[in-house]
Design a protein around this motif. Structure first.
Motif, mmCIF file in Angstrom:
data_model
loop_
_atom_site.group_PDB
_atom_site.id
_atom_site.type_symbol
_atom_site.label_atom_id
_atom_site.label_comp_id
_atom_site.label_asym_id
_atom_site.label_seq_id
_atom_site.Cartn_x
_atom_site.Cartn_y
_atom_site.Cartn_z
ATOM 1 N N ALA A 71 49.877 38.203 -27.812
ATOM 2 C CA ALA A 71 51.163 39.069 -27.273
ATOM 3 C C ALA A 71 52.175 37.989 -26.891
ATOM 4 O O ALA A 71 53.272 38.558 -26.766
ATOM 5 C CB ALA A 71 50.604 39.687 -25.773
ATOM 6 N N ALA A 72 51.784 36.825 -26.317
ATOM 7 C CA ALA A 72 52.804 35.666 -26.117
ATOM 8 C C ALA A 72 53.917 35.742 -27.063
ATOM 9 O O ALA A 72 55.334 35.749 -26.763
ATOM 10 C CB ALA A 72 52.338 34.430 -25.895
ATOM 11 N N PRO A 73 53.812 35.470 -28.353
ATOM 12 C CA PRO A 73 54.833 35.335 -29.168
ATOM 13 C C PRO A 73 55.989 36.700 -29.302
ATOM 14 O O PRO A 73 56.985 36.429 -29.429
ATOM 15 C CB PRO A 73 54.273 35.236 -30.580
ATOM 16 N N VAL A 74 55.133 37.760 -29.026
ATOM 17 C CA VAL A 74 55.901 38.975 -29.045
ATOM 18 C C VAL A 74 56.768 39.144 -28.045
ATOM 19 O O VAL A 74 58.117 39.562 -28.314
ATOM 20 C CB VAL A 74 54.952 40.308 -29.202
ATOM 21 N N LEU A 75 56.160 38.793 -26.825
ATOM 22 C CA LEU A 75 56.851 38.955 -25.609
ATOM 23 C C LEU A 75 58.250 37.921 -25.762
ATOM 24 O O LEU A 75 59.306 38.118 -25.201
ATOM 25 C CB LEU A 75 56.444 38.809 -24.445
ATOM 26 N N GLY A 76 57.731 36.752 -26.172
ATOM 27 C CA GLY A 76 59.002 35.676 -26.402
ATOM 28 C C GLY A 76 59.965 36.104 -27.145
ATOM 29 O O GLY A 76 61.249 35.775 -26.652
ATOM 30 N N LEU A 77 59.719 36.481 -28.369
ATOM 31 C CA LEU A 77 60.900 37.062 -29.103
ATOM 32 C C LEU A 77 61.459 38.116 -28.586
ATOM 33 O O LEU A 77 62.791 38.646 -28.759
ATOM 34 C CB LEU A 77 60.121 37.247 -30.632
ATOM 35 N N LEU A 78 60.940 39.205 -27.838
ATOM 36 C CA LEU A 78 61.531 40.251 -27.168
ATOM 37 C C LEU A 78 62.400 39.745 -26.323
ATOM 38 O O LEU A 78 63.688 40.431 -25.883
ATOM 39 C CB LEU A 78 60.666 41.345 -26.585
ATOM 40 N N SER A 79 62.326 38.618 -25.501
ATOM 41 C CA SER A 79 62.979 38.131 -24.647
ATOM 42 C C SER A 79 64.352 37.505 -25.235
ATOM 43 O O SER A 79 65.298 37.515 -24.626
ATOM 44 C CB SER A 79 62.255 37.034 -23.584
ATOM 45 N N ASP A 80 64.029 37.178 -26.486
ATOM 46 C CA ASP A 80 65.252 36.439 -27.151
ATOM 47 C C ASP A 80 66.222 37.467 -27.581
ATOM 48 O O ASP A 80 67.128 37.194 -27.896
ATOM 49 C CB ASP A 80 64.718 35.547 -28.260
ATOM 50 N N ARG A 81 65.826 38.643 -27.947
ATOM 51 C CA ARG A 81 66.241 39.918 -28.468
ATOM 52 C C ARG A 81 66.994 40.651 -27.403
ATOM 53 O O ARG A 81 68.133 40.917 -27.188
ATOM 54 C CB ARG A 81 65.458 40.829 -29.284
ATOM 55 N N TYR A 82 66.129 41.033 -26.343
ATOM 56 C CA TYR A 82 66.786 41.821 -25.239
ATOM 57 C C TYR A 82 67.081 41.104 -23.991
ATOM 58 O O TYR A 82 67.534 41.719 -22.930
ATOM 59 C CB TYR A 82 65.685 43.128 -25.003
ATOM 60 N N GLY A 83 66.988 39.828 -23.880
ATOM 61 C CA GLY A 83 67.148 39.165 -22.425
ATOM 62 C C GLY A 83 65.816 39.078 -21.852
ATOM 63 O O GLY A 83 64.574 39.680 -22.124
ATOM 64 N N ARG A 84 65.600 37.999 -20.717
ATOM 65 C CA ARG A 84 64.705 37.885 -20.107
ATOM 66 C C ARG A 84 64.194 38.681 -19.241
ATOM 67 O O ARG A 84 63.082 38.929 -18.917
ATOM 68 C CB ARG A 84 64.814 36.397 -19.467
ATOM 69 N N ARG A 85 65.317 39.213 -18.554
ATOM 70 C CA ARG A 85 64.958 40.318 -17.091
ATOM 71 C C ARG A 85 64.260 41.353 -17.666
ATOM 72 O O ARG A 85 63.358 41.492 -16.814
ATOM 73 C CB ARG A 85 66.730 40.558 -16.590
ATOM 74 N N PRO A 86 64.633 42.208 -18.485
ATOM 75 C CA PRO A 86 63.728 43.264 -18.890
ATOM 76 C C PRO A 86 62.421 43.002 -19.246
ATOM 77 O O PRO A 86 61.426 43.774 -18.761
ATOM 78 C CB PRO A 86 64.446 44.056 -20.250
ATOM 79 N N VAL A 87 62.284 42.069 -19.701
ATOM 80 C CA VAL A 87 60.626 41.535 -20.171
ATOM 81 C C VAL A 87 59.889 41.028 -19.136
ATOM 82 O O VAL A 87 58.789 41.694 -18.759
ATOM 83 C CB VAL A 87 60.649 40.447 -21.382
ATOM 84 N N LEU A 88 60.627 40.478 -18.308
ATOM 85 C CA LEU A 88 59.914 39.918 -16.964
ATOM 86 C C LEU A 88 59.576 41.344 -16.001
ATOM 87 O O LEU A 88 58.323 41.464 -15.422
ATOM 88 C CB LEU A 88 60.816 38.909 -16.261
ATOM 89 N N LEU A 89 60.398 42.084 -15.924
ATOM 90 C CA LEU A 89 60.312 43.206 -14.961
ATOM 91 C C LEU A 89 59.263 44.054 -15.473
ATOM 92 O O LEU A 89 58.231 44.733 -14.623
ATOM 93 C CB LEU A 89 61.713 43.945 -14.752
ATOM 94 N N LEU A 90 59.273 44.464 -16.841
ATOM 95 C CA LEU A 90 58.399 45.307 -17.409
ATOM 96 C C LEU A 90 56.925 44.718 -17.305
ATOM 97 O O LEU A 90 55.858 45.603 -16.950
ATOM 98 C CB LEU A 90 58.388 45.632 -18.852
ATOM 99 N N SER A 91 56.753 43.718 -17.519
ATOM 100 C CA SER A 91 55.346 42.725 -17.313
ATOM 101 C C SER A 91 54.960 42.726 -16.222
ATOM 102 O O SER A 91 53.779 43.102 -15.616
ATOM 103 C CB SER A 91 55.487 41.360 -17.986
ATOM 104 N N ILE A 92 55.681 42.690 -15.038
ATOM 105 C CA ILE A 92 55.532 42.570 -13.558
ATOM 106 C C ILE A 92 54.963 43.790 -13.047
ATOM 107 O O ILE A 92 53.853 44.353 -12.400
ATOM 108 C CB ILE A 92 56.448 42.049 -12.600
ATOM 109 N N PHE A 93 55.747 45.022 -13.588
ATOM 110 C CA PHE A 93 55.413 46.370 -13.159
ATOM 111 C C PHE A 93 53.846 46.748 -13.852
ATOM 112 O O PHE A 93 53.153 47.524 -13.444
ATOM 113 C CB PHE A 93 56.553 47.536 -13.391
ATOM 114 N N GLY A 94 53.906 46.256 -15.006
ATOM 115 C CA GLY A 94 52.758 46.294 -15.923
ATOM 116 C C GLY A 94 51.576 45.725 -15.298
ATOM 117 O O GLY A 94 50.390 46.379 -15.330
ATOM 118 N N PHE A 95 51.658 44.723 -14.538
ATOM 119 C CA PHE A 95 50.569 44.072 -13.993
ATOM 120 C C PHE A 95 50.106 44.983 -12.812
ATOM 121 O O PHE A 95 49.006 45.353 -12.534
ATOM 122 C CB PHE A 95 51.149 42.666 -13.225
ATOM 123 N N GLY A 96 51.116 45.593 -12.193
ATOM 124 C CA GLY A 96 50.936 46.470 -10.922
ATOM 125 C C GLY A 96 49.939 47.796 -11.302
ATOM 126 O O GLY A 96 48.807 48.008 -10.794
#
Length: 419
Positions: A71-96
């Motif tokens: 998953a790490a390469p996928v999330l890294g590339l998604l952050s390059d495409r859509y920005g860091r903020r949405p990837v970080l926030l979705l992942s944090i709420f996903g943790f919850g």
């Protein structure tokens, strides 16, 4: 010539962003740590057998590392495409939501799925690393990565301690606490976290680069990056020796019980926090990121050698101040690597690096547990119980030699952005 990297934003914005990343990593790691004391009990409750529970926990750990690797390469590339903020926030709420799912788990299969999801969401740390590279000057990156490493250390010191206390109320209570921490973290970020990657610096998402092997194409395109990635593989592989055999090794060789083990783990955690929070920045400024990397690897090799050869517990303790300087390695190597790619590739770089670390998580535990088991079998007079630790020392030494060769053409003081 490497692509230019992004320069930092205005200091107030940068400081606020780094503050959030520090807090986000701290809370995420605390949440992971909260469940460490109770997960084995919960699994054992489903299996009804300690040996079967141990087998399932091994399977859980492998699945978690595998998800990190994928998953790490996928999330890294998604952050390059859509920005860091949405990837970080979705992942944090996903943790919850994942912790809620595990708190409610009615079966072992449900709990296993929860650990798989946890491995995916934990891969968001690659986006956090890219965020740091976006908002930090090249000469300050080692210090910033060091502070995040300190957050890891604090989280893993506090998390299990709090989880153990909460576990007295029941094995599912720490999962609810972890979920609460994650949701508070996500809400905090939702209101205070700015985007660090402007649209004009983003890159398209391509699936061929999103798989773990495809993500390594970036490393192959930069000769020094490939060498530094190999250094990362070697020292991260060596690092798995203590999580894999520390309890068995020190109990077998020095007769340590729970109190001695806990004291050493606490001291190791505190030493790691001190090095990453207080020493990484000054040392990197004094000797450069290359010098800090080589010093950390050399101290890692020496520290492991002391641990592996120590005839008494006192000598083992004497190795702690030396080994603690391994905290220089990860911030320095990430600072060197982030200099060699452009702003639109930082997420891909972090994803590729996280995949390498995930791969070592699949190899290391088996390698070192088998080496330890082999070393204590047979005639006790021929036994070398420290063999697995000495193997780790050899891997660290090899990483130091490789790092010296790979970075030989770089300036001694890494204060300027190459270009």
């Amino acid at each position: 010539m490497p692509a230019p990297v992004a320069t930092s934003a205005a200091p107030p914005r940068r400081n606020a962003a780094l503050g959030f990343i520090f807090v986000a990593v701290l809370i995420d790691v605390m949440s992971l740590g909260l469940i460490i004391p109770v997960l084995p009990k919960l699994v054992e409750g489903f299996t009804g057998d300690t040996a079967r529970a141990a087998e399932m926990l091994g399977l859980f750990g492998t699945a978690w590392a595998l998800m990190q690797f994928v998953a790490a390469p996928v999330l890294g590339l998604l952050s390059d495409r859509y920005g860091r903020r949405p990837v970080l926030l979705l992942s944090i709420f996903g943790f919850g939501f994942d912790y809620v799912m595990m708190a409610l788990a009615p079966s072992l299969a449900w709990l296993f799925v929860g650990r798989v999801i946890s491995g995916i969401t934990a891969a968001s740390f690659s986006a956090a690393g890219a965020y740091i590279a976006d908002v930090t000057k090249p000469e300050d990156r080692a210090k910033s990565f060091g502070l995040v490493g300190a957050a890891w250390g604090v989280g893993f010191v506090l998390g299990p301690a709090i989880g153990g206390l909460l576990g007295e109320w029941g094995p599912r209570v720490p999962f609810w606490a972890a979920a609460a921490f994650a949701f508070v973290n996500g809400l905090y970020g939702l209101f205070v976290l700015p985007e660090s990657l402007p649209p004009e610096r983003r890159s398209p998402f391509r699936w061929r680069r999103a798989n773990p092997l495809g993500s390594l194409a970036l490393l192959r395109s930069h000769p020094e990056l490939l060498g530094l990635a190999a250094v990362t593989f070697l020292f991260q592989l060596a690092h798995h020796v203590l999580p894999s055999i520390f309890v068995l090794y020190t109990s077998y060789r020095y007769g340590w019980g729970t109190s001695e083990l806990g004291l050493m783990l606490a001291a190791t955690g505190v030493a790691n926090i001190v090095v990453q929070a207080l020493l990484v920045g000054p040392i990197s400024r004094a000797v450069g990121d290359r010098g800090a990397l080589l010093a950390g690897l050399a101290c890692g090799a020496l520290g492991f050698a002391i641990y592996g050869l120590a005839p008494t517990a006192l000598v083992y303790w004497l190795g702690l101040p030396v080994f603690a300087l391994v905290g220089l390695i990860q911030p320095a190597v990430m600072a060197l690597m982030t200099r060699r790619v452009g702003a639109a590739e930082q997420g891909q770089l972090q994803g590729a690096s996280a995949s390498i670390i995930g791969l070592t998580g699949l190899i290391g535990p088996g390698l070192f547990t088998l080496a330890f088991a082999w070393s204590i079998r047979g005639d006790a007079s021929q036994a070398l119980p420290g063999l697995a630790v000495l193997l780790a020392a050899g891997l660290m030494a090899a990483a130091a030699l490789l790092a010296a060769a790979v970075t030989a053409a770089s300036p001694a003081r890494q204060g300027e952005d190459p270009g």
